[in-house]
Design a protein around this motif. Sequence first.
Motif, PDB file in Angstrom:
ATOM      1  N   TYR A 753      -2.579  -9.067  -4.436  1.00 48.88           N
ATOM      2  CA  TYR A 753      -3.072  -7.847  -5.078  1.00 48.88           C
ATOM      3  C   TYR A 753      -2.605  -6.630  -4.303  1.00 48.88           C
ATOM      4  O   TYR A 753      -2.842  -6.528  -3.092  1.00 48.88           O
ATOM      5  CB  TYR A 753      -4.598  -7.854  -5.140  1.00 48.88           C
ATOM      6  N   LYS A 754      -1.955  -5.718  -4.984  1.00 49.98           N
ATOM      7  CA  LYS A 754      -1.456  -4.504  -4.324  1.00 49.98           C
ATOM      8  C   LYS A 754      -2.084  -3.264  -4.942  1.00 49.98           C
ATOM      9  O   LYS A 754      -1.991  -3.048  -6.143  1.00 49.98           O
ATOM     10  CB  LYS A 754       0.062  -4.410  -4.433  1.00 49.98           C
ATOM     11  N   ASN A 755      -2.708  -2.429  -4.116  1.00 55.77           N
ATOM     12  CA  ASN A 755      -3.267  -1.161  -4.587  1.00 55.77           C
ATOM     13  C   ASN A 755      -2.943  -0.037  -3.605  1.00 55.77           C
ATOM     14  O   ASN A 755      -3.744   0.856  -3.357  1.00 55.77           O
ATOM     15  CB  ASN A 755      -4.775  -1.267  -4.822  1.00 55.77           C
ATOM     16  N   ASN A 756      -1.741  -0.112  -3.030  1.00 54.48           N
ATOM     17  CA  ASN A 756      -1.286   0.941  -2.124  1.00 54.48           C
ATOM     18  C   ASN A 756       0.232   1.067  -2.241  1.00 54.48           C
ATOM     19  O   ASN A 756       0.871   0.320  -2.986  1.00 54.48           O
ATOM     20  CB  ASN A 756      -1.698   0.621  -0.676  1.00 54.48           C
ATOM     21  N   THR A 757       0.796   2.005  -1.507  1.00 53.92           N
ATOM     22  CA  THR A 757       2.255   2.169  -1.504  1.00 53.92           C
ATOM     23  C   THR A 757       2.811   1.880  -0.112  1.00 53.92           C
ATOM     24  O   THR A 757       3.689   2.583   0.389  1.00 53.92           O
ATOM     25  CB  THR A 757       2.653   3.588  -1.955  1.00 53.92           C
ATOM     26  N   VAL A 758       2.249   0.863   0.515  1.00 52.41           N
ATOM     27  CA  VAL A 758       2.770   0.392   1.802  1.00 52.41           C
ATOM     28  C   VAL A 758       3.833  -0.658   1.503  1.00 52.41           C
ATOM     29  O   VAL A 758       3.530  -1.739   1.003  1.00 52.41           O
ATOM     30  CB  VAL A 758       1.646  -0.200   2.681  1.00 52.41           C
ATOM     31  N   TRP A 759       5.078  -0.326   1.819  1.00 54.85           N
ATOM     32  CA  TRP A 759       6.193  -1.229   1.545  1.00 54.85           C
ATOM     33  C   TRP A 759       6.794  -1.680   2.872  1.00 54.85           C
ATOM     34  O   TRP A 759       7.446  -0.897   3.568  1.00 54.85           O
ATOM     35  CB  TRP A 759       7.254  -0.530   0.694  1.00 54.85           C
ATOM     36  N   LEU A 760       6.547  -2.922   3.246  1.00 53.69           N
ATOM     37  CA  LEU A 760       7.058  -3.457   4.513  1.00 53.69           C
ATOM     38  C   LEU A 760       8.458  -4.017   4.320  1.00 53.69           C
ATOM     39  O   LEU A 760       8.681  -4.850   3.433  1.00 53.69           O
ATOM     40  CB  LEU A 760       6.144  -4.572   5.035  1.00 53.69           C
ATOM     41  N   ALA A 761       9.383  -3.578   5.146  1.00 52.49           N
ATOM     42  CA  ALA A 761      10.712  -4.173   5.119  1.00 52.49           C
ATOM     43  C   ALA A 761      10.628  -5.559   5.757  1.00 52.49           C
ATOM     44  O   ALA A 761       9.919  -5.742   6.750  1.00 52.49           O
ATOM     45  CB  ALA A 761      11.690  -3.308   5.897  1.00 52.49           C
ATOM     46  N   PRO A 762      11.302  -6.568   5.203  1.00 45.05           N
ATOM     47  CA  PRO A 762      11.297  -7.895   5.833  1.00 45.05           C
ATOM     48  C   PRO A 762      11.742  -7.784   7.284  1.00 45.05           C
ATOM     49  O   PRO A 762      12.601  -6.964   7.639  1.00 45.05           O
ATOM     50  CB  PRO A 762      12.296  -8.684   4.991  1.00 45.05           C
ATOM     51  N   SER A 763      11.139  -8.600   8.136  1.00 46.66           N
ATOM     52  CA  SER A 763      11.456  -8.557   9.560  1.00 46.66           C
ATOM     53  C   SER A 763      12.900  -8.988   9.818  1.00 46.66           C
ATOM     54  O   SER A 763      13.453  -9.829   9.095  1.00 46.66           O
ATOM     55  CB  SER A 763      10.503  -9.470  10.329  1.00 46.66           C
ATOM     56  N   LYS A 764      13.504  -8.420  10.845  1.00 43.50           N
ATOM     57  CA  LYS A 764      14.844  -8.839  11.238  1.00 43.50           C
ATOM     58  C   LYS A 764      14.818 -10.208  11.900  1.00 43.50           C
ATOM     59  O   LYS A 764      15.855 -10.863  12.035  1.00 43.50           O
ATOM     60  CB  LYS A 764      15.464  -7.795  12.172  1.00 43.50           C
ATOM     61  N   ASN A 765      13.621 -10.617  12.342  1.00 43.32           N
ATOM     62  CA  ASN A 765      13.459 -11.972  12.865  1.00 43.32           C
ATOM     63  C   ASN A 765      13.301 -12.920  11.672  1.00 43.32           C
ATOM     64  O   ASN A 765      12.377 -12.772  10.867  1.00 43.32           O
ATOM     65  CB  ASN A 765      12.233 -12.044  13.772  1.00 43.32           C
ATOM     66  N   GLU A 766      14.196 -13.892  11.560  1.00 42.84           N
ATOM     67  CA  GLU A 766      14.229 -14.739  10.358  1.00 42.84           C
ATOM     68  C   GLU A 766      13.025 -15.661  10.217  1.00 42.84           C
ATOM     69  O   GLU A 766      12.830 -16.280   9.175  1.00 42.84           O
ATOM     70  CB  GLU A 766      15.522 -15.570  10.323  1.00 42.84           C
ATOM     71  N   TYR A 767      12.182 -15.745  11.245  1.00 42.55           N
ATOM     72  CA  TYR A 767      11.010 -16.617  11.172  1.00 42.55           C
ATOM     73  C   TYR A 767       9.699 -15.828  11.030  1.00 42.55           C
ATOM     74  O   TYR A 767       8.626 -16.411  11.073  1.00 42.55           O
ATOM     75  CB  TYR A 767      10.929 -17.487  12.429  1.00 42.55           C
ATOM     76  N   ALA A 768       9.818 -14.514  10.895  1.00 42.73           N
ATOM     77  CA  ALA A 768       8.624 -13.669  10.962  1.00 42.73           C
ATOM     78  C   ALA A 768       8.146 -13.146   9.616  1.00 42.73           C
ATOM     79  O   ALA A 768       7.055 -12.601   9.521  1.00 42.73           O
ATOM     80  CB  ALA A 768       8.880 -12.494  11.901  1.00 42.73           C
ATOM     81  N   THR A 769       8.956 -13.289   8.558  1.00 38.89           N
ATOM     82  CA  THR A 769       8.525 -12.849   7.234  1.00 38.89           C
ATOM     83  C   THR A 769       7.814 -14.015   6.554  1.00 38.89           C
ATOM     84  O   THR A 769       8.448 -14.959   6.094  1.00 38.89           O
ATOM     85  CB  THR A 769       9.721 -12.377   6.393  1.00 38.89           C
ATOM     86  N   VAL A 770       6.515 -13.930   6.496  1.00 36.86           N
ATOM     87  CA  VAL A 770       5.702 -15.041   5.992  1.00 36.86           C
ATOM     88  C   VAL A 770       5.655 -15.053   4.469  1.00 36.86           C
ATOM     89  O   VAL A 770       5.707 -16.108   3.841  1.00 36.86           O
ATOM     90  CB  VAL A 770       4.270 -14.962   6.563  1.00 36.86           C
ATOM     91  N   ALA A 812       0.770  -6.097   4.051  1.00 36.03           N
ATOM     92  CA  ALA A 812       1.021  -4.927   3.202  1.00 36.03           C
ATOM     93  C   ALA A 812      -0.085  -4.793   2.172  1.00 36.03           C
ATOM     94  O   ALA A 812      -0.467  -3.684   1.782  1.00 36.03           O
ATOM     95  CB  ALA A 812       2.372  -5.061   2.507  1.00 36.03           C
ATOM     96  N   ASP A 813      -0.624  -5.922   1.735  1.00 32.42           N
ATOM     97  CA  ASP A 813      -1.623  -5.970   0.669  1.00 32.42           C
ATOM     98  C   ASP A 813      -2.953  -6.464   1.219  1.00 32.42           C
ATOM     99  O   ASP A 813      -3.007  -7.145   2.237  1.00 32.42           O
ATOM    100  CB  ASP A 813      -1.136  -6.886  -0.450  1.00 32.42           C
TER     101      ASP A 813
END
Length: 844
Positions: A753-770, A812-813
């Motif tokens: 569920y998203k109710n904000n405008t927080v946009w997280l860029a995927p991490s540069k660490n390939e194991y950190a974007t869940v 982010a959400d």
Amino acid sequence: MLKRLLLVMLCFSTTIQAQDYFFKKFQPFNDNVPSPEEFLGYGIGEHHTRHDLIVAYLTKLAETSERASIYQYGKTHEGRKLVILTITSPENLSNLDNLKQQHLAFADPAKNVTNYGEVPIFINLAYNVHGNEPSSSEAALLTAYTFAASNNPEVLKYINNAVIMIDPTINPDGRDRHTQWANSYQGTPNVTDPQDAEHNEYWPGGRTNHYWFDLNRDWLLAINPESRGKLKWFHEWLPNVVTDFHEMGSQASYFFEPMKTNASYDPIMPKENYVDLNNMFGAEFAKALDSIGSFYFTKEVFDGTYPGYGSSYPDLHGALALLFEQASSRGHEQKTAFGKITFPFTIRNQYTSSITTVKTAVANKAYMRKYQQDFFKSALTNAAKKKVRGYSFGDDYDQNRTKAFIDKLLVHDIDVYKSGNRYVVPTKQPQYRMVQTMFETYSKYRDSVYYDASAWSVANFYNMKYRPVTSLKMEEKIESTNNLVNVSAVQKSEYAYVIDWDDYSAPAVLNYLQQKGLVISSAFKPFTVKVGSQSKSFNYGSLVVPVSLQKKNAQEVYDLVQKAQEKYQVPLYAVNSGYSLKGVDLGSRYIQPVKKVKAAMLIGDGTRSYEAGEVWHLLDTRMNMPISKIPLRNFNRTNFDKYTTLVMVSGRYNLTKKQQEKIKAWVSKGNTLITIGTASKWAIDKKLVKEKLTNKEKDSLKKDSTKVVDRKPYVDAGENLGKESVGGVILRADLDTTHPLGFGYRDSSIPVYKNNTVWLAPSKNEYATVAKYSKNPHIDGFLTKKNMEEYLKPSASLIVSKVGGGRVVLFADNPNFRGSWYGTNRLFLNALFLGDKINIPSRD
């Protein structure tokens, strides 16, 4: 003696004058029934009235007026009574059970009663859902007195033709929080300066209930006892008209319906409701307010698109729900651009609208009854026109989450049936429109700016896998959630126990056993072992309780494990060997002990109380786990080393550089910081973590700083800018189920569920974007094309960032939105209980 007589006469004169301001036109009154002023000892509007005194006065009316009776429909979190005062003629009151049955017959599509004008109309005058919008509860006292005591012919006509059911305070906990504040800071004379403390409550204010929930959004979600009690009452009585009284900014005037046009492309409520009925009542409200010189507006703002308001939920049950918004005095008297606004003035407008609601409903009672009858009949005809005959749902791995969803359906009087090893909800039922609310999703909208959420398909809140079906197989009807969860009683083991982490209540079991002193481990790889004579496969995160490694003996361990299962009804198994049939063994390095959590959360000015309350409520009521709530004003003297985990919800954090460094140093020691929404943006902006935001607009401005901006009409600014906000949308995210934050999920595709405008860029660490938003992320709700293509699709919903020996979990959400997102609660609970086990591989 003469002096005493003069004093009594003076008091009587003051009381009469105070009463005259509100209801002079409804004299004479029954002398045997005390007025609010006589009972309270002060005139309405002179002070804010405590809820216990409100209940006491209504109880007194029930004792002294032959027209009134009082009923308690529940209690708040803090134990305050929730009551309904029923007022009608003595003849109607003595025959109320029979009238109730006649009334409900109109809502039964199987019955064809036509005596529309012969049965009194049922009206629910409901007040004060937001605690710091207090004028309406005071108006409720005046309204109750008028109908209980006035012998004016006009009032007698109303009580003969209506059953008036007054709910004086929907949110007593919030009201009393605000009442204490306003009365504590009241001056003599009144201080009208808007900057005075009386007009500016301290965080979290009185708007919300005990757990800081907005109860005006809880009709659909039914998380709190206030809402559940009211819904039970509502479905028992199905009133024809329901009021929803509020307050707004002090610089405004007064609002009544009609609202803005419903933003849905094809609203499920009949057009007759939000056009014909609203205009019919609106014309009468205008006349009444004109007569006392009050200014007002309609149609400009507010919308009934979200079906969980007090001003929209009844509309889905054949009633007319009516919203009122009064400019607030925010205390007893305050200066505005239009002069002074006083508490009594705000009360009078609410009182006038209350009386007018009853007047208009009585004048149109036959029309209203026919409308409600047609509403429920059309539910069946509308359902018959669709190919979809029902919705099949269930989760083979999580009975407690499925049970919670079924509970939500039953609260709304929706028919549910067992169907093999799943459940089914037929569309052919009087509650068809509520079935649509639970399961249907939408992508087309008439409007782009919403007062609240634009997505509410509740099945998605629960991450409940469901599908529409064109044929039905209905077995046993589900009448309650008792005995829905079926788990085999755990047997005694001398070796180990395994707890299935897939179950929603497994984290509560973990907390329970840890609090009792047991050492628990979590499986970071799946395994299959023998349970009795059968093989049993266990998923990521499954908990292992090794018997021999405990400080308690085998019998004591078994007793605790058994009690945990009885309390939380989770799948729990006895294992007699650590040698696995498949996957890792129970002594593997992938079976890691889980550290006992000591959690804290920053609260206070600048933080979003709604989100803080959602965290507190989740841990309190479902995990039975305490969390220390640290006011920001105490930040400098707080020893954070006492805690393993710190939660920062959305907000505007004005922490100094030194305070930021204090948090970073604490995280670096190996602790876990969990940030949600704008707190995640704050962590990135302050370079607490080495992550970035998705910011296409900023990038494009860098490329072309000479770009000419097209001129647009000033009057359209609000609408144009407003549609770029994200009021509330359900999106699909792709989850790494092998990551500790993804443990307990079987499907990598989950709704968020998203109710904000927080946009997280995927991490540069390939194991950190869940969790990253899927290629086709839209499930339900309105989102602009720009937000979808430029911001959403390239972004992540959940990442973890390494900070020294610790980590920051950035959401982010909001995974706990309104206490209802059972589907993503697990992400948050994993961060809480397993956060210290997240060791992000790094190439630094």
